[in-house]
Design a protein around this motif. Structure first.
Motif, PDB file in Angstrom:
ATOM      1  N   ARG A 260      25.885  73.901 -41.202  1.00 36.77           N
ATOM      2  CA  ARG A 260      26.248  73.713 -39.500  1.00 36.77           C
ATOM      3  C   ARG A 260      27.190  73.559 -39.634  1.00 36.77           C
ATOM      4  N   GLY A 261      28.545  73.752 -38.224  1.00 36.90           N
ATOM      5  CA  GLY A 261      29.225  73.426 -37.754  1.00 36.90           C
ATOM      6  C   GLY A 261      30.035  74.447 -36.803  1.00 36.90           C
ATOM      7  N   LEU A 262      30.727  73.848 -35.724  1.00 35.97           N
ATOM      8  CA  LEU A 262      31.182  74.452 -34.402  1.00 35.97           C
ATOM      9  C   LEU A 262      32.673  74.886 -34.721  1.00 35.97           C
ATOM     10  N   VAL A 263      32.102  76.910 -35.119  1.00 42.27           N
ATOM     11  CA  VAL A 263      33.643  77.506 -35.303  1.00 42.27           C
ATOM     12  C   VAL A 263      34.758  77.463 -34.121  1.00 42.27           C
ATOM     13  N   ASN A 264      35.664  76.951 -35.024  1.00 43.59           N
ATOM     14  CA  ASN A 264      37.223  77.350 -33.855  1.00 43.59           C
ATOM     15  C   ASN A 264      37.475  78.338 -33.514  1.00 43.59           C
ATOM     16  N   PHE A 265      37.116  79.856 -34.510  1.00 47.30           N
ATOM     17  CA  PHE A 265      38.129  80.870 -34.159  1.00 47.30           C
ATOM     18  C   PHE A 265      37.330  81.658 -33.369  1.00 47.30           C
ATOM     19  N   ASP A 266      37.444  82.953 -32.897  1.00 49.95           N
ATOM     20  CA  ASP A 266      35.809  83.773 -32.335  1.00 49.95           C
ATOM     21  C   ASP A 266      35.580  84.650 -33.446  1.00 49.95           C
ATOM     22  N   ALA A 267      34.297  85.132 -34.380  1.00 46.49           N
ATOM     23  CA  ALA A 267      33.733  86.328 -35.165  1.00 46.49           C
ATOM     24  C   ALA A 267      35.170  86.708 -35.517  1.00 46.49           C
ATOM     25  N   LYS A 268      35.861  87.799 -34.625  1.00 48.80           N
ATOM     26  CA  LYS A 268      36.292  89.114 -34.954  1.00 48.80           C
ATOM     27  C   LYS A 268      38.176  88.464 -35.012  1.00 48.80           C
ATOM     28  N   GLU A 269      38.081  87.050 -35.485  1.00 43.91           N
ATOM     29  CA  GLU A 269      39.635  86.692 -35.484  1.00 43.91           C
ATOM     30  C   GLU A 269      39.261  86.544 -36.967  1.00 43.91           C
ATOM     31  N   ILE A 270      38.058  85.750 -37.486  1.00 40.21           N
ATOM     32  CA  ILE A 270      37.641  85.641 -39.272  1.00 40.21           C
ATOM     33  C   ILE A 270      38.038  86.463 -40.139  1.00 40.21           C
ATOM     34  N   PRO A 271      37.665  87.889 -39.552  1.00 35.86           N
ATOM     35  CA  PRO A 271      38.067  88.278 -41.396  1.00 35.86           C
ATOM     36  C   PRO A 271      39.584  88.530 -41.886  1.00 35.86           C
ATOM     37  N   GLN A 272      40.284  88.307 -40.777  1.00 37.30           N
ATOM     38  CA  GLN A 272      42.071  88.744 -41.105  1.00 37.30           C
ATOM     39  C   GLN A 272      42.751  87.076 -41.381  1.00 37.30           C
ATOM     40  N   LEU A 273      41.589  85.838 -41.530  1.00 43.44           N
ATOM     41  CA  LEU A 273      41.955  84.362 -41.807  1.00 43.44           C
ATOM     42  C   LEU A 273      41.140  84.782 -43.667  1.00 43.44           C
ATOM     43  N   LEU A 274      40.094  85.720 -44.601  1.00 40.45           N
ATOM     44  CA  LEU A 274      39.548  84.899 -45.563  1.00 40.45           C
ATOM     45  C   LEU A 274      40.498  84.681 -46.355  1.00 40.45           C
ATOM     46  N   GLY A 275      40.364  84.030 -47.459  1.00 38.30           N
ATOM     47  CA  GLY A 275      40.819  83.697 -48.494  1.00 38.30           C
ATOM     48  C   GLY A 275      42.643  82.988 -48.248  1.00 38.30           C
ATOM     49  N   ARG A 276      42.794  82.667 -47.188  1.00 40.90           N
ATOM     50  CA  ARG A 276      44.351  82.948 -47.310  1.00 40.90           C
ATOM     51  C   ARG A 276      44.361  81.168 -46.896  1.00 40.90           C
ATOM     52  N   SER A 277      45.813  80.675 -47.227  1.00 47.78           N
ATOM     53  CA  SER A 277      46.772  79.692 -46.715  1.00 47.78           C
ATOM     54  C   SER A 277      46.266  79.411 -45.219  1.00 47.78           C
ATOM     55  N   THR A 278      46.099  77.800 -44.633  1.00 42.52           N
ATOM     56  CA  THR A 278      46.743  77.735 -43.902  1.00 42.52           C
ATOM     57  C   THR A 278      47.930  77.790 -43.788  1.00 42.52           C
ATOM     58  N   ARG A 279      48.663  77.578 -44.319  1.00 40.77           N
ATOM     59  CA  ARG A 279      49.996  77.874 -44.680  1.00 40.77           C
ATOM     60  C   ARG A 279      50.985  78.824 -44.270  1.00 40.77           C
ATOM     61  N   ASP A 280      49.991  80.489 -44.785  1.00 37.05           N
ATOM     62  CA  ASP A 280      50.852  81.165 -44.446  1.00 37.05           C
ATOM     63  C   ASP A 280      49.742  81.806 -43.465  1.00 37.05           C
ATOM     64  N   LEU A 281      49.268  82.117 -42.951  1.00 36.09           N
ATOM     65  CA  LEU A 281      48.478  82.216 -41.360  1.00 36.09           C
ATOM     66  C   LEU A 281      49.287  81.046 -40.344  1.00 36.09           C
ATOM     67  N   ALA A 282      49.988  80.269 -40.681  1.00 39.65           N
ATOM     68  CA  ALA A 282      50.504  79.710 -40.318  1.00 39.65           C
ATOM     69  C   ALA A 282      52.255  80.388 -39.638  1.00 39.65           C
ATOM     70  N   GLU A 283      52.563  80.981 -40.121  1.00 37.52           N
ATOM     71  CA  GLU A 283      54.309  81.992 -40.809  1.00 37.52           C
ATOM     72  C   GLU A 283      53.884  83.535 -40.334  1.00 37.52           C
ATOM     73  N   GLU A 284      52.521  83.838 -40.206  1.00 37.91           N
ATOM     74  CA  GLU A 284      52.582  85.251 -39.691  1.00 37.91           C
ATOM     75  C   GLU A 284      52.233  85.356 -38.767  1.00 37.91           C
ATOM     76  N   LEU A 285      50.675  84.543 -37.957  1.00 40.25           N
ATOM     77  CA  LEU A 285      50.393  84.171 -36.948  1.00 40.25           C
ATOM     78  C   LEU A 285      50.607  83.415 -36.068  1.00 40.25           C
ATOM     79  N   GLY A 286      51.363  82.174 -36.407  1.00 36.83           N
ATOM     80  CA  GLY A 286      51.416  81.560 -34.943  1.00 36.83           C
ATOM     81  C   GLY A 286      51.237  80.285 -36.058  1.00 36.83           C
ATOM     82  N   PRO A 287      51.886  78.910 -35.187  1.00 36.53           N
ATOM     83  CA  PRO A 287      50.996  77.681 -35.660  1.00 36.53           C
ATOM     84  C   PRO A 287      49.843  77.563 -34.939  1.00 36.53           C
ATOM     85  N   ALA A 288      48.940  78.494 -34.136  1.00 40.20           N
ATOM     86  CA  ALA A 288      47.728  78.289 -33.636  1.00 40.20           C
ATOM     87  C   ALA A 288      46.531  78.273 -34.756  1.00 40.20           C
ATOM     88  N   TYR A 289      47.066  79.271 -35.880  1.00 40.73           N
ATOM     89  CA  TYR A 289      46.104  79.923 -36.374  1.00 40.73           C
ATOM     90  C   TYR A 289      46.520  78.643 -37.740  1.00 40.73           C
TER      91      TYR A 289
END
Length: 375
Positions: A331-360
């Motif tokens: 169990r944990g405290l999540v850092n994203f809203d539920a609606k944000e997570i589907p676009q993150l599934l299975g992706r690396s943080t580096r790719d997400l940062a390049e596409e969506l910005g450093p906040a990801y």
């Protein structure tokens, strides 16, 4: 005096929990004599200045029944909150007047589970309670029934007391009710006997534990008390379970009630609250590699390891982490809203940062905000 009972007399910081049935009449309303009798005991225990008392007191809703013309505890949350609003003031006023006979101040502390599973709130709750004790006051703790919703309720003050004992780093937890201990059967039936000591869950695995109190005005029962004792003992805090009328004997180390030996190590880790006091607002399904990393490697949960998301939650909410078979593993405290997570599934943080910005470029659940449920 046994070694276990000697530990009771040596305890310096003690959390005492008292139930509604020990403070009020069956029809609702505070019983001043019962309150004074309890305060007499607690004031004597702390009179030498060597011991500190934190009082976790039920009774707010019960105290508000009669003034509001309610014949019994309401089932709906809105009327429970109304009764708590009226009764909490009466309860603290009664404690204030009773402790004043000994020149002792009291401080009201109202908590919700949301206050104590989040890091900053947890630290603030500890500082408040610790400061009250340092200044010679008796903190009177209760769940904040007036504003708590079903989603953020502790549900019973027994569990709250166990978690408060952990929070304030208590040396002892005393659970007071209308029964003088844990019995190996229904205490109303002949042939049953009180269990004097519990060294671990195996000692009471054979015991059928009742869930209803005698008075019918509280929310707990023996089930919640034993569960509270288990939580506290696992966190390194021994527990005495007995009746309110035997409080003096219990705190003096006499052979009354049931003594639960500590079974785990003491820590200042707030994750105990996350495990026992939070209600998950959603769930994340992890692939096998992420389960190994989180559960066995004690790593943070990254987007690449998430296979699915369900529920509606906001950043900062508690969520359940499940394996591919649907078993809750953490169990944990999540850092994203539920609606944000589907676009993150299975992706690396580096790719997400390049596409969506450093906040990801961050963890979905940081390891400091994560507790493993099933290693």
């Amino acid at each position: 005096m046994t070694v276990a009972r000697q530990q009771v007399t040596q305890a310096r910081r003690i959390v005492v929990k008292v139930g509604s049935s020990s403070l009020t009449t069956a029809s609702g309303g505070l019983d001043a004599d019962r309150v004074d009798a309890l305060v007499d005991v607690l004031a004597k225990v702390r009179s030498g200045g060597e011991k500190e008392i934190v009082l976790v007191s039920s009774g707010a809703i019960a105290a508000g029944l009669a003034p509001l013309g309610l014949a019994r505890r309401p089932k709906d949350l809105a009327r429970q909150q109304a009764a708590a609003s009226v009764g909490q003031g009466l309860l603290v006023a009664r404690y204030t007047a009773s402790f004043a006979r000994y020149g002792v101040r009291v401080g009201q502390v109202l908590l919700t589970s949301d206050d104590t599973s989040r890091r900053a709130h947890y630290r603030n709750a500890y500082r408040t309670l610790d400061q009250l004790l340092d200044m010679g006051a008796v903190p009177v703790v209760n769940e904040n029934d007036t504003v708590a919703t079903d989603e953020i309720r502790f549900g019973d003050n027994d569990r709250l007391a166990a978690l408060v004992a952990h929070l304030v780093r208590a040396d002892l937890l005393v659970l007071l009710s209308d029964v003088d201990g844990l019995y190996d059967g229904d205490p109303a039936r002949p042939g049953t006997s009180r269990i004097e000591e519990v060294r671990g869950p195996a000692d009471i695995a054979h015991v059928q534990i009742g869930s209803a109190g005698k008075a019918g005005i509280g929310t707990g029962g023996m089930v919640t008390k034993v569960e509270a004792a288990r939580i506290a003992a696992a966190a390194g805090v021994p527990v005495v379970l007995t009746s309110a009328v035997r409080a003096a004997d219990a705190l003096a180390g006499r052979a009354t009630g049931t003594y639960f030996h500590s079974t785990g190590r003491r820590s200042a880790d707030r994750l105990l609250w996350l495990a026992h006091a939070s209600t998950p607002q959603g769930a994340l399904t992890l692939d096998d590699g992420a389960v190994r990393a989180v559960v066995h490697g004690r790593k943070s949960l990254l987007p690449a390891g998430i296979a699915a998301v369900e529920g509606e939650f906001s950043a900062g909410d508690p969520v359940e982490l499940r394996d591919t078979e649907g078993r809750a593993v953490a169990r944990g405290l999540v850092n994203f809203d539920a609606k944000e997570i589907p676009q993150l599934l299975g992706r690396s943080t580096r790719d997400l940062a390049e596409e969506l910005g450093p906040a990801y470029e961050r963890e979905v659940v940081h390891r400091d905000d994560l507790v493993v449920l099933h290693p």
